[in-house]
Design a protein around this motif. Structure first.
Motif, mmCIF file in Angstrom:
data_model
loop_
_atom_site.group_PDB
_atom_site.id
_atom_site.type_symbol
_atom_site.label_atom_id
_atom_site.label_comp_id
_atom_site.label_asym_id
_atom_site.label_seq_id
_atom_site.Cartn_x
_atom_site.Cartn_y
_atom_site.Cartn_z
ATOM 1 N N THR A 43 0.842 -1.199 0.000
ATOM 2 C CA THR A 43 0.000 0.000 0.000
ATOM 3 C C THR A 43 0.869 1.238 0.000
ATOM 4 O O THR A 43 1.809 1.344 0.787
ATOM 5 C CB THR A 43 -0.922 0.002 1.234
ATOM 6 O OG1 THR A 43 -1.743 -1.165 1.179
ATOM 7 C CG2 THR A 43 -1.790 1.242 1.280
ATOM 8 N N LYS A 44 0.536 2.190 -0.881
ATOM 9 C CA LYS A 44 1.233 3.480 -0.939
ATOM 10 C C LYS A 44 0.206 4.576 -0.744
ATOM 11 O O LYS A 44 -0.903 4.524 -1.273
ATOM 12 C CB LYS A 44 1.939 3.657 -2.272
ATOM 13 C CG LYS A 44 3.043 2.650 -2.462
ATOM 14 C CD LYS A 44 3.824 2.888 -3.713
ATOM 15 C CE LYS A 44 4.877 1.795 -3.787
ATOM 16 N NZ LYS A 44 5.985 2.114 -4.598
ATOM 17 N N CYS A 45 0.588 5.591 0.005
ATOM 18 C CA CYS A 45 -0.309 6.719 0.261
ATOM 19 C C CYS A 45 -0.406 7.607 -0.971
ATOM 20 O O CYS A 45 0.582 7.846 -1.674
ATOM 21 C CB CYS A 45 0.210 7.546 1.431
ATOM 22 S SG CYS A 45 0.316 6.615 2.972
ATOM 23 N N ASN A 46 -1.605 8.099 -1.233
ATOM 24 C CA ASN A 46 -1.804 9.073 -2.309
ATOM 25 C C ASN A 46 -1.273 10.420 -1.817
ATOM 26 O O ASN A 46 -1.654 10.879 -0.735
ATOM 27 C CB ASN A 46 -3.287 9.188 -2.672
ATOM 28 C CG ASN A 46 -3.863 7.868 -3.141
ATOM 29 O OD1 ASN A 46 -3.155 7.010 -3.658
ATOM 30 N ND2 ASN A 46 -5.153 7.696 -2.969
ATOM 31 N N TYR A 47 -0.385 11.019 -2.566
ATOM 32 C CA TYR A 47 0.198 12.327 -2.232
ATOM 33 C C TYR A 47 0.808 12.347 -0.831
ATOM 34 O O TYR A 47 0.749 13.356 -0.135
ATOM 35 C CB TYR A 47 -0.839 13.443 -2.396
ATOM 36 C CG TYR A 47 -1.478 13.433 -3.745
ATOM 37 C CD1 TYR A 47 -0.767 13.828 -4.872
ATOM 38 C CD2 TYR A 47 -2.781 12.977 -3.910
ATOM 39 C CE1 TYR A 47 -1.351 13.790 -6.134
ATOM 40 C CE2 TYR A 47 -3.372 12.936 -5.167
ATOM 41 C CZ TYR A 47 -2.647 13.341 -6.269
ATOM 42 O OH TYR A 47 -3.228 13.290 -7.513
ATOM 43 N N TYR A 48 1.377 11.224 -0.393
ATOM 44 C CA TYR A 48 2.060 11.096 0.893
ATOM 45 C C TYR A 48 1.166 11.438 2.086
ATOM 46 O O TYR A 48 1.639 11.927 3.109
ATOM 47 C CB TYR A 48 3.341 11.949 0.931
ATOM 48 C CG TYR A 48 4.344 11.477 -0.077
ATOM 49 C CD1 TYR A 48 5.144 10.375 0.182
ATOM 50 C CD2 TYR A 48 4.460 12.114 -1.309
ATOM 51 C CE1 TYR A 48 6.046 9.913 -0.769
ATOM 52 C CE2 TYR A 48 5.361 11.650 -2.257
ATOM 53 C CZ TYR A 48 6.146 10.563 -1.980
ATOM 54 O OH TYR A 48 7.025 10.110 -2.907
ATOM 55 N N ASP A 49 -0.137 11.159 1.979
ATOM 56 C CA ASP A 49 -1.039 11.417 3.102
ATOM 57 C C ASP A 49 -2.223 10.454 3.057
ATOM 58 O O ASP A 49 -3.272 10.780 2.507
ATOM 59 C CB ASP A 49 -1.511 12.865 3.082
ATOM 60 C CG ASP A 49 -2.160 13.275 4.389
ATOM 61 O OD1 ASP A 49 -2.590 12.380 5.158
ATOM 62 O OD2 ASP A 49 -2.241 14.486 4.650
ATOM 63 N N CYS A 50 -2.038 9.264 3.622
ATOM 64 C CA CYS A 50 -3.102 8.251 3.605
ATOM 65 C C CYS A 50 -4.352 8.708 4.350
ATOM 66 O O CYS A 50 -5.459 8.320 3.995
ATOM 67 C CB CYS A 50 -2.603 6.954 4.247
ATOM 68 S SG CYS A 50 -1.545 5.951 3.181
ATOM 69 N N LEU A 51 -4.188 9.506 5.395
ATOM 70 C CA LEU A 51 -5.322 9.875 6.232
ATOM 71 C C LEU A 51 -6.193 10.979 5.636
ATOM 72 O O LEU A 51 -7.345 11.133 6.042
ATOM 73 C CB LEU A 51 -4.839 10.279 7.626
ATOM 74 C CG LEU A 51 -4.020 9.202 8.358
ATOM 75 C CD1 LEU A 51 -3.573 9.698 9.718
ATOM 76 C CD2 LEU A 51 -4.796 7.902 8.472
ATOM 77 N N LYS A 52 -5.662 11.721 4.674
ATOM 78 C CA LYS A 52 -6.449 12.774 4.018
ATOM 79 C C LYS A 52 -6.698 12.491 2.543
ATOM 80 O O LYS A 52 -7.746 12.808 2.006
ATOM 81 C CB LYS A 52 -5.758 14.133 4.166
ATOM 82 C CG LYS A 52 -5.807 14.668 5.568
ATOM 83 C CD LYS A 52 -5.243 16.059 5.651
ATOM 84 C CE LYS A 52 -5.339 16.548 7.088
ATOM 85 N NZ LYS A 52 -4.780 17.877 7.251
ATOM 86 N N GLU A 53 -5.714 11.908 1.862
ATOM 87 C CA GLU A 53 -5.810 11.696 0.417
ATOM 88 C C GLU A 53 -6.183 10.264 0.029
ATOM 89 O O GLU A 53 -6.591 10.013 -1.084
ATOM 90 C CB GLU A 53 -4.491 12.072 -0.250
ATOM 91 C CG GLU A 53 -4.106 13.531 -0.078
ATOM 92 C CD GLU A 53 -5.005 14.487 -0.830
ATOM 93 O OE1 GLU A 53 -5.693 14.072 -1.781
ATOM 94 O OE2 GLU A 53 -5.026 15.673 -0.453
ATOM 95 N N GLY A 54 -5.970 9.313 0.955
ATOM 96 C CA GLY A 54 -6.264 7.913 0.662
ATOM 97 C C GLY A 54 -5.016 7.144 0.271
ATOM 98 O O GLY A 54 -3.896 7.588 0.506
#
Length: 82
Positions: A43-54
């Motif tokens: 799993t990779k965070c979208n735009y380095y922000d999993c908690l806001k961007e998914g």
């Protein structure tokens, strides 16, 4: 979710999946989960922000699942995944 160490998830058959955070920072860098008998999901965070961007998860089969936070806050509003 622990910010740096990862976690273990008990599976119905008594085994457990092991998750480790990428670069010791799950909410910004993502994580990898080893699933017994299946393989590793990454799993990779979208735009380095999993908690806001998914996030986007590549399953052991090679398929991808992309999740987006509702109203830029997954913890409060949840996420939708395709």
């Amino acid at each position: 979710m622990t910010r740096k160490d990862g976690w273990r998830t008990a599976l119905p058959d008594g085994q457990s999946a092991s998750t480790r955070c990428s670069f010791n920072n799950c909410p910004e860098e993502g994580w990898s989960t080893d699933i017994p008998g299946v393989g590793t999901a990454t799993t990779k965070c979208n735009y380095y922000d999993c908690l806001k961007e998914g996030w986007t998860t590549r399953l052991p089969s090679g398929d991808e699942v992309r999740c987006r936070c509702l109203y830029l806050d997954c913890l409060v509003n949840g996420a939708t995944c395709e």
